[in-house]
Design a protein around this motif. Sequence first.
Motif, PDB file in Angstrom:
ATOM      1  N   VAL A  73      25.033  47.203  53.542  1.00  0.00           N
ATOM      2  CA  VAL A  73      23.786  47.429  52.829  1.00  0.00           C
ATOM      3  C   VAL A  73      23.704  46.498  51.608  1.00  0.00           C
ATOM      4  CG1 VAL A  73      22.440  49.132  51.527  1.00  0.00           C
ATOM      5  CG2 VAL A  73      23.584  49.796  53.659  1.00  0.00           C
ATOM      6  N   ASN A  74      24.834  46.279  50.913  1.00  0.00           N
ATOM      7  CA  ASN A  74      24.871  45.415  49.724  1.00  0.00           C
ATOM      8  C   ASN A  74      25.819  44.242  49.934  1.00  0.00           C
ATOM      9  OD1 ASN A  74      23.232  47.111  47.924  1.00  0.00           O
ATOM     10  ND2 ASN A  74      24.926  48.555  48.173  1.00  0.00           N
ATOM     11  N   ASP A  75      25.431  43.054  49.469  1.00  0.00           N
ATOM     12  CA  ASP A  75      26.279  41.883  49.694  1.00  0.00           C
ATOM     13  C   ASP A  75      27.591  41.950  48.913  1.00  0.00           C
ATOM     14  OD1 ASP A  75      24.997  41.403  47.252  1.00  0.00           O
ATOM     15  OD2 ASP A  75      24.862  39.262  47.571  1.00  0.00           O
ATOM     16  N   HIS A  76      27.610  42.630  47.750  1.00  0.00           N
ATOM     17  CA  HIS A  76      28.877  42.700  47.001  1.00  0.00           C
ATOM     18  C   HIS A  76      29.939  43.483  47.763  1.00  0.00           C
ATOM     19  CE1 HIS A  76      28.208  46.857  45.641  1.00  0.00           C
ATOM     20  NE2 HIS A  76      26.957  46.514  45.426  1.00  0.00           N
ATOM     21  N   SER A  77      29.536  44.376  48.658  1.00  0.00           N
ATOM     22  CA  SER A  77      30.503  45.086  49.511  1.00  0.00           C
ATOM     23  C   SER A  77      31.215  44.096  50.429  1.00  0.00           C
ATOM     24  CB  SER A  77      29.791  46.135  50.371  1.00  0.00           C
ATOM     25  OG  SER A  77      29.086  47.048  49.564  1.00  0.00           O
ATOM     26  N   GLY A  78      30.463  43.140  50.952  1.00  0.00           N
ATOM     27  CA  GLY A  78      31.046  42.104  51.806  1.00  0.00           C
ATOM     28  C   GLY A  78      32.020  41.228  51.038  1.00  0.00           C
ATOM     29  N   GLU A  79      31.654  40.867  49.790  1.00  0.00           N
ATOM     30  CA  GLU A  79      32.552  40.062  48.955  1.00  0.00           C
ATOM     31  C   GLU A  79      33.888  40.782  48.766  1.00  0.00           C
ATOM     32  OE1 GLU A  79      31.927  37.080  47.994  1.00  0.00           O
ATOM     33  OE2 GLU A  79      29.745  36.863  47.936  1.00  0.00           O
ATOM     34  N   ASP A  80      33.813  42.074  48.479  1.00  0.00           N
ATOM     35  CA  ASP A  80      35.035  42.863  48.274  1.00  0.00           C
ATOM     36  C   ASP A  80      35.881  42.917  49.544  1.00  0.00           C
ATOM     37  OD1 ASP A  80      34.255  43.332  45.670  1.00  0.00           O
ATOM     38  OD2 ASP A  80      33.536  45.371  46.050  1.00  0.00           O
ATOM     39  N   ALA A  81      35.229  43.122  50.683  1.00  0.00           N
ATOM     40  CA  ALA A  81      35.953  43.194  51.960  1.00  0.00           C
ATOM     41  C   ALA A  81      36.667  41.879  52.252  1.00  0.00           C
ATOM     42  CB  ALA A  81      34.991  43.550  53.095  1.00  0.00           C
ATOM     43  N   ILE A  82      35.990  40.742  51.988  1.00  0.00           N
ATOM     44  CA  ILE A  82      36.609  39.436  52.219  1.00  0.00           C
ATOM     45  C   ILE A  82      37.846  39.283  51.336  1.00  0.00           C
ATOM     46  CG2 ILE A  82      36.333  36.940  51.922  1.00  0.00           C
ATOM     47  CD1 ILE A  82      33.351  37.352  52.693  1.00  0.00           C
ATOM     48  N   LYS A  83      37.702  39.588  50.045  1.00  0.00           N
ATOM     49  CA  LYS A  83      38.814  39.416  49.095  1.00  0.00           C
ATOM     50  C   LYS A  83      40.035  40.235  49.499  1.00  0.00           C
ATOM     51  CE  LYS A  83      35.888  38.700  45.095  1.00  0.00           C
ATOM     52  NZ  LYS A  83      35.209  39.506  44.096  1.00  0.00           N
ATOM     53  N   VAL A  84      39.800  41.449  49.957  1.00  0.00           N
ATOM     54  CA  VAL A  84      40.922  42.357  50.226  1.00  0.00           C
ATOM     55  C   VAL A  84      41.497  42.202  51.635  1.00  0.00           C
ATOM     56  CG1 VAL A  84      41.608  44.788  50.319  1.00  0.00           C
ATOM     57  CG2 VAL A  84      40.011  44.021  48.552  1.00  0.00           C
ATOM     58  N   LEU A  85      40.645  41.970  52.622  1.00  0.00           N
ATOM     59  CA  LEU A  85      41.089  42.046  54.021  1.00  0.00           C
ATOM     60  C   LEU A  85      41.397  40.711  54.690  1.00  0.00           C
ATOM     61  CD1 LEU A  85      38.481  44.668  55.294  1.00  0.00           C
ATOM     62  CD2 LEU A  85      40.813  45.111  54.529  1.00  0.00           C
ATOM     63  N   ASN A  86      40.664  39.652  54.344  1.00  0.00           N
ATOM     64  CA  ASN A  86      40.748  38.405  55.099  1.00  0.00           C
ATOM     65  C   ASN A  86      42.161  37.829  55.140  1.00  0.00           C
ATOM     66  OD1 ASN A  86      39.750  36.146  56.572  1.00  0.00           O
ATOM     67  ND2 ASN A  86      39.713  34.966  54.684  1.00  0.00           N
ATOM     68  N   ASN A  87      42.675  37.645  56.363  1.00  0.00           N
ATOM     69  CA  ASN A  87      44.011  37.079  56.621  1.00  0.00           C
ATOM     70  C   ASN A  87      45.150  37.877  55.983  1.00  0.00           C
ATOM     71  OD1 ASN A  87      43.143  34.923  58.243  1.00  0.00           O
ATOM     72  ND2 ASN A  87      42.590  33.749  56.427  1.00  0.00           N
ATOM     73  N   VAL A  88      44.875  39.127  55.628  1.00  0.00           N
ATOM     74  CA  VAL A  88      45.899  39.973  54.998  1.00  0.00           C
ATOM     75  C   VAL A  88      46.058  41.276  55.767  1.00  0.00           C
ATOM     76  CG1 VAL A  88      46.500  41.287  52.924  1.00  0.00           C
ATOM     77  CG2 VAL A  88      45.437  39.037  52.695  1.00  0.00           C
ATOM     78  N   TYR A  89      44.943  41.916  56.079  1.00  0.00           N
ATOM     79  CA  TYR A  89      44.953  43.271  56.623  1.00  0.00           C
ATOM     80  C   TYR A  89      45.103  43.278  58.141  1.00  0.00           C
ATOM     81  CZ  TYR A  89      43.369  48.003  57.658  1.00  0.00           C
ATOM     82  OH  TYR A  89      43.287  49.285  58.118  1.00  0.00           O
ATOM     83  N   LYS A  90      46.050  44.094  58.614  1.00  0.00           N
ATOM     84  CA  LYS A  90      46.177  44.309  60.057  1.00  0.00           C
ATOM     85  C   LYS A  90      45.449  45.611  60.393  1.00  0.00           C
ATOM     86  CE  LYS A  90      50.390  41.762  60.937  1.00  0.00           C
ATOM     87  NZ  LYS A  90      51.633  41.739  61.696  1.00  0.00           N
TER      88      LYS A  90
END
Length: 160
Positions: A73-90
């Motif tokens: 719904v909000n683009d800042h949610s996507g920014e947070d998801a990228i920072k935390v999950l990308n290439n890190v989270y299984k």
Amino acid sequence: GGGKGGWGGGGGDVKGGGKIRAPEGWKMFVGGLPADITESELFSVFSTYGEVAKVHVMPPNAQGKVASFVYYVNDHSGEDAIKVLNNVYKIRADAPEAVQVRWASEKGASKGDAGKGSWAGGESWGSGGKGQGGGSWDSKGQGGKGGGKGCFNCGGDHLA
């Protein structure tokens, strides 16, 4: 198709203008998913970072890789998801690799898997080589007559 050309480049660094505001919400690309991933699993993980409008799991590609679109719904949610999950989270404890999370790109999102980080294409697709010598590869000599000028893409001598 093959994966030698490196198209899609560094896949994670999409410029600020690269976000897509689809009718469903801000569109995120999620790759490196297990074949049996469910929309509810993804919804659960991604709603940690903000309100998820929709999750769409795509069918596996030719290599059996699965990817998904997550709409926020909000683009800042996507920014947070990228920072935390990308290439890190299984996504699961037994997953062989971490998920790739980035803004979805307009085109190339289903081009297949030409190597890590290239699912969603990238700004460099179709832009040509590195542009040495004025950008035109025939400006380097005899236009492919093998004048010892090397590879038109990188200048190396592996083609001589």
